[in-house]
Design a protein around this motif. Structure first.
Motif, PDB file in Angstrom:
ATOM      1  N   GLN A 134      78.644   6.643  43.890  1.00  0.00           N
ATOM      2  CA  GLN A 134      79.069   7.630  44.858  1.00  0.00           C
ATOM      3  C   GLN A 134      80.563   7.908  44.682  1.00  0.00           C
ATOM      4  O   GLN A 134      81.292   7.082  44.129  1.00  0.00           O
ATOM      5  N   PHE A 135      80.996   9.063  45.169  1.00  0.00           N
ATOM      6  CA  PHE A 135      82.397   9.443  45.093  1.00  0.00           C
ATOM      7  C   PHE A 135      82.987   9.537  46.492  1.00  0.00           C
ATOM      8  O   PHE A 135      82.332  10.022  47.427  1.00  0.00           O
ATOM      9  N   ALA A 136      84.224   9.064  46.615  1.00  0.00           N
ATOM     10  CA  ALA A 136      84.933   9.132  47.886  1.00  0.00           C
ATOM     11  C   ALA A 136      86.383   9.499  47.620  1.00  0.00           C
ATOM     12  O   ALA A 136      86.897   9.329  46.510  1.00  0.00           O
ATOM     13  N   CYS A 137      87.050  10.013  48.651  1.00  0.00           N
ATOM     14  CA  CYS A 137      88.480  10.319  48.556  1.00  0.00           C
ATOM     15  C   CYS A 137      89.220   9.521  49.622  1.00  0.00           C
ATOM     16  O   CYS A 137      88.881   9.590  50.809  1.00  0.00           O
ATOM     17  N   ALA A 138      90.228   8.756  49.203  1.00  0.00           N
ATOM     18  CA  ALA A 138      91.125   8.072  50.134  1.00  0.00           C
ATOM     19  C   ALA A 138      92.387   8.932  50.234  1.00  0.00           C
ATOM     20  O   ALA A 138      93.152   9.031  49.272  1.00  0.00           O
ATOM     21  N   TYR A 139      92.581   9.564  51.364  1.00  0.00           N
ATOM     22  CA  TYR A 139      93.636  10.581  51.480  1.00  0.00           C
ATOM     23  C   TYR A 139      94.841  10.078  52.262  1.00  0.00           C
ATOM     24  O   TYR A 139      94.763   9.160  53.070  1.00  0.00           O
ATOM     25  N   SER A 140      95.982  10.734  51.992  1.00  0.00           N
ATOM     26  CA  SER A 140      97.213  10.475  52.736  1.00  0.00           C
ATOM     27  C   SER A 140      97.519  11.589  53.724  1.00  0.00           C
ATOM     28  O   SER A 140      98.147  11.352  54.750  1.00  0.00           O
ATOM     29  N   THR A 141      97.079  12.809  53.413  1.00  0.00           N
ATOM     30  CA  THR A 141      97.368  13.974  54.252  1.00  0.00           C
ATOM     31  C   THR A 141      96.064  14.578  54.767  1.00  0.00           C
ATOM     32  O   THR A 141      95.273  15.101  53.980  1.00  0.00           O
ATOM     33  N   PRO A 142      95.824  14.528  56.072  1.00  0.00           N
ATOM     34  CA  PRO A 142      94.568  15.069  56.605  1.00  0.00           C
ATOM     35  C   PRO A 142      94.325  16.526  56.256  1.00  0.00           C
ATOM     36  O   PRO A 142      93.180  16.923  56.027  1.00  0.00           O
ATOM     37  N   ALA A 143      95.384  17.349  56.217  1.00  0.00           N
ATOM     38  CA  ALA A 143      95.197  18.770  55.920  1.00  0.00           C
ATOM     39  C   ALA A 143      94.611  18.962  54.522  1.00  0.00           C
ATOM     40  O   ALA A 143      93.722  19.799  54.319  1.00  0.00           O
ATOM     41  N   ARG A 144      95.088  18.201  53.552  1.00  0.00           N
ATOM     42  CA  ARG A 144      94.539  18.306  52.193  1.00  0.00           C
ATOM     43  C   ARG A 144      93.100  17.824  52.163  1.00  0.00           C
ATOM     44  O   ARG A 144      92.244  18.421  51.503  1.00  0.00           O
ATOM     45  N   ALA A 145      92.834  16.738  52.871  1.00  0.00           N
ATOM     46  CA  ALA A 145      91.470  16.208  52.908  1.00  0.00           C
ATOM     47  C   ALA A 145      90.520  17.193  53.569  1.00  0.00           C
ATOM     48  O   ALA A 145      89.377  17.369  53.130  1.00  0.00           O
ATOM     49  N   ALA A 146      90.979  17.850  54.652  1.00  0.00           N
ATOM     50  CA  ALA A 146      90.132  18.826  55.336  1.00  0.00           C
ATOM     51  C   ALA A 146      89.807  19.996  54.416  1.00  0.00           C
ATOM     52  O   ALA A 146      88.690  20.530  54.436  1.00  0.00           O
ATOM     53  N   ARG A 147      90.769  20.390  53.588  1.00  0.00           N
ATOM     54  CA  ARG A 147      90.502  21.485  52.643  1.00  0.00           C
ATOM     55  C   ARG A 147      89.473  21.070  51.600  1.00  0.00           C
ATOM     56  O   ARG A 147      88.726  21.903  51.080  1.00  0.00           O
ATOM     57  N   LEU A 148      89.431  19.777  51.275  1.00  0.00           N
ATOM     58  CA  LEU A 148      88.436  19.300  50.322  1.00  0.00           C
ATOM     59  C   LEU A 148      87.012  19.521  50.828  1.00  0.00           C
ATOM     60  O   LEU A 148      86.078  19.638  50.037  1.00  0.00           O
ATOM     61  N   MET A 149      86.867  19.577  52.152  1.00  0.00           N
ATOM     62  CA  MET A 149      85.528  19.782  52.715  1.00  0.00           C
ATOM     63  C   MET A 149      85.024  21.200  52.446  1.00  0.00           C
ATOM     64  O   MET A 149      83.842  21.487  52.632  1.00  0.00           O
ATOM     65  N   GLY A 150      85.912  22.095  51.996  1.00  0.00           N
ATOM     66  CA  GLY A 150      85.510  23.433  51.567  1.00  0.00           C
ATOM     67  C   GLY A 150      85.410  23.549  50.055  1.00  0.00           C
ATOM     68  O   GLY A 150      85.159  24.626  49.517  1.00  0.00           O
ATOM     69  N   ASN A 151      85.609  22.429  49.367  1.00  0.00           N
ATOM     70  CA  ASN A 151      85.558  22.379  47.914  1.00  0.00           C
ATOM     71  C   ASN A 151      84.098  22.279  47.446  1.00  0.00           C
ATOM     72  O   ASN A 151      83.276  21.662  48.124  1.00  0.00           O
ATOM     73  N   PRO A 152      83.752  22.880  46.292  1.00  0.00           N
ATOM     74  CA  PRO A 152      82.369  22.775  45.787  1.00  0.00           C
ATOM     75  C   PRO A 152      81.899  21.332  45.583  1.00  0.00           C
ATOM     76  O   PRO A 152      80.696  21.065  45.566  1.00  0.00           O
ATOM     77  N   ALA A 153      82.837  20.392  45.446  1.00  0.00           N
ATOM     78  CA  ALA A 153      82.449  18.994  45.236  1.00  0.00           C
ATOM     79  C   ALA A 153      81.941  18.327  46.509  1.00  0.00           C
ATOM     80  O   ALA A 153      81.303  17.277  46.449  1.00  0.00           O
ATOM     81  N   TYR A 154      82.230  18.925  47.669  1.00  0.00           N
ATOM     82  CA  TYR A 154      81.787  18.326  48.941  1.00  0.00           C
ATOM     83  C   TYR A 154      80.552  19.051  49.453  1.00  0.00           C
ATOM     84  O   TYR A 154      80.523  20.282  49.460  1.00  0.00           O
ATOM     85  N   PRO A 155      79.509  18.344  49.902  1.00  0.00           N
ATOM     86  CA  PRO A 155      79.382  16.882  50.003  1.00  0.00           C
ATOM     87  C   PRO A 155      78.706  16.225  48.800  1.00  0.00           C
ATOM     88  O   PRO A 155      78.400  15.046  48.850  1.00  0.00           O
ATOM     89  N   ASP A 156      78.432  16.968  47.763  1.00  0.00           N
ATOM     90  CA  ASP A 156      77.785  16.423  46.574  1.00  0.00           C
ATOM     91  C   ASP A 156      78.575  16.860  45.352  1.00  0.00           C
ATOM     92  O   ASP A 156      78.630  18.065  45.053  1.00  0.00           O
ATOM     93  N   PRO A 157      79.237  15.900  44.697  1.00  0.00           N
ATOM     94  CA  PRO A 157      79.085  14.441  44.801  1.00  0.00           C
ATOM     95  C   PRO A 157      80.105  13.754  45.723  1.00  0.00           C
ATOM     96  O   PRO A 157      79.972  12.564  45.971  1.00  0.00           O
ATOM     97  N   LEU A 158      81.131  14.483  46.190  1.00  0.00           N
ATOM     98  CA  LEU A 158      82.177  13.855  47.002  1.00  0.00           C
ATOM     99  C   LEU A 158      81.700  13.773  48.449  1.00  0.00           C
ATOM    100  O   LEU A 158      81.874  14.706  49.225  1.00  0.00           O
ATOM    101  N   GLY A 159      81.107  12.637  48.813  1.00  0.00           N
ATOM    102  CA  GLY A 159      80.460  12.539  50.108  1.00  0.00           C
ATOM    103  C   GLY A 159      81.243  11.824  51.187  1.00  0.00           C
ATOM    104  O   GLY A 159      80.869  11.889  52.358  1.00  0.00           O
ATOM    105  N   SER A 160      82.341  11.144  50.831  1.00  0.00           N
ATOM    106  CA  SER A 160      83.087  10.358  51.819  1.00  0.00           C
ATOM    107  C   SER A 160      84.573  10.672  51.733  1.00  0.00           C
ATOM    108  O   SER A 160      85.121  10.799  50.636  1.00  0.00           O
ATOM    109  N   LEU A 161      85.207  10.785  52.898  1.00  0.00           N
ATOM    110  CA  LEU A 161      86.648  11.001  52.981  1.00  0.00           C
ATOM    111  C   LEU A 161      87.200  10.133  54.098  1.00  0.00           C
ATOM    112  O   LEU A 161      86.731  10.208  55.233  1.00  0.00           O
TER     113      LEU A 161
END
Length: 270
Positions: A134-161
């Motif tokens: 599985q893939f996960a992202c450990a983030y430092s900035t919530p705004a960047r992490a929130a934008r990842l939720m609009g990325n084609p990688a989320y939620p498959d394969p990037l399922g955890s933040l």
């Protein structure tokens, strides 16, 4: 593990169960728990994965070109998850180039924000299909992490933040959750849309309050050095090193040296 809301130390985040792969061969993880690992893993109620649910042996990869995942953090993770072997990699290409037998045991790949933003979805899905990782992202900035939720990688394969500075208890708990085949998304990312998520506070201000000697000690802690080695390098007694560490922990408002090292790593990432 129930589907739906996850409470306790994990907060009211989303936990989505998935089937974890099986591994057959055991690997011994050497080394004893040292003073840097003063916290206990705390999971409450039905959110705690069964200890026997973890694969007997699994590989976990931390991917970052910015050295976000310090040696101190890797040691703490291995100390708390005895059945897991931790490796540090620069990018997803290192994962693809790794020995097949290592990839076969791979169960979780944790990316920093930059690696997550540039993740090759095709390669990542191939790894997920062939190893169950599985893939996960450990983030430092919530705004960047929130934008990842609009990325084609989320939620498959990037399922955890989840946040990098959540504290060692929460860190280990979430990793254990992901290793047992679940997804976890931090509640702060689910609560508001990406444009409304505030920036992570600048840790540089807190680090600026440290004395030059305290900064030297913290840098060595982040590099994975123990008190005895720090004392030798700085020509101090171990008691003096411990005193500096108590002051560092107090000034940074953290619970232990591992969390202090996380703040150090995040500041240099930014």
């Amino acid at each position: 593990m129930p589907t739906g809301e996850s409470e306790g130390i994990l907060g009211a985040g989303r936990a989505i169960p998935r089937q974890a792969g099986e591994i057959s061969k055991p690997v011994a993880i050497e080394g004893e728990r040292s003073e840097m690992y003063s916290d206990k893993v705390i999971l409450s109620g039905s959110d705690a994965p069964d200890a026997h649910a973890l694969p007997f042996v699994a590989s976990l990869g931390f991917v970052s070109r910015r050295h976000v995942f310090s040696d101190c953090l890797c040691r703490a993770t291995e100390a708390e998850l005895r059945e897991v072997h931790v490796s540090k990699l620069n990018d997803i290409q290192d994962v693809m180039a790794a020995r097949p037998e290592w990839r076969d045991n791979l169960r979780l790949i944790v990316l920093d924000e930059t690696a997550a933003e540039t993740l090759d979805v095709v390669q990542a899905r191939w790894l997920t299909r062939h190893s169950g990782a599985q893939f996960a992202c450990a983030y430092s900035t919530p705004a960047r992490a929130a934008r990842l939720m609009g990325n084609p990688a989320y939620p498959d394969p990037l399922g955890s933040l989840f946040p990098l500075d959540m504290g060692i208890d929460g860190w280990v708990s979430v990793l254990k959750l992901c290793l047992t085949g679940h997804h976890y998304v931090s509640p702060e990312l689910l609560a508001r849309p990406a444009e409304e998520v505030p920036q992570e506070p600048d840790h540089a201000e807190r680090l600026a309050c440290l004395t030059p000697r305290e900064s030297e000690v913290l840098t060595l802690v982040a590099d994975g050095c123990q008190n005895k080695e720090i004392a030798a390098r700085l020509e101090l007694s171990e008691n003096t090193v411990k005193l500096h560490l108590r002051n560092i922990i107090s000034k940074l408002g953290v619970h232990n040296r591992t969390e202090a090292a996380m703040i150090h790593a995040q500041t240099f990432q930014q």
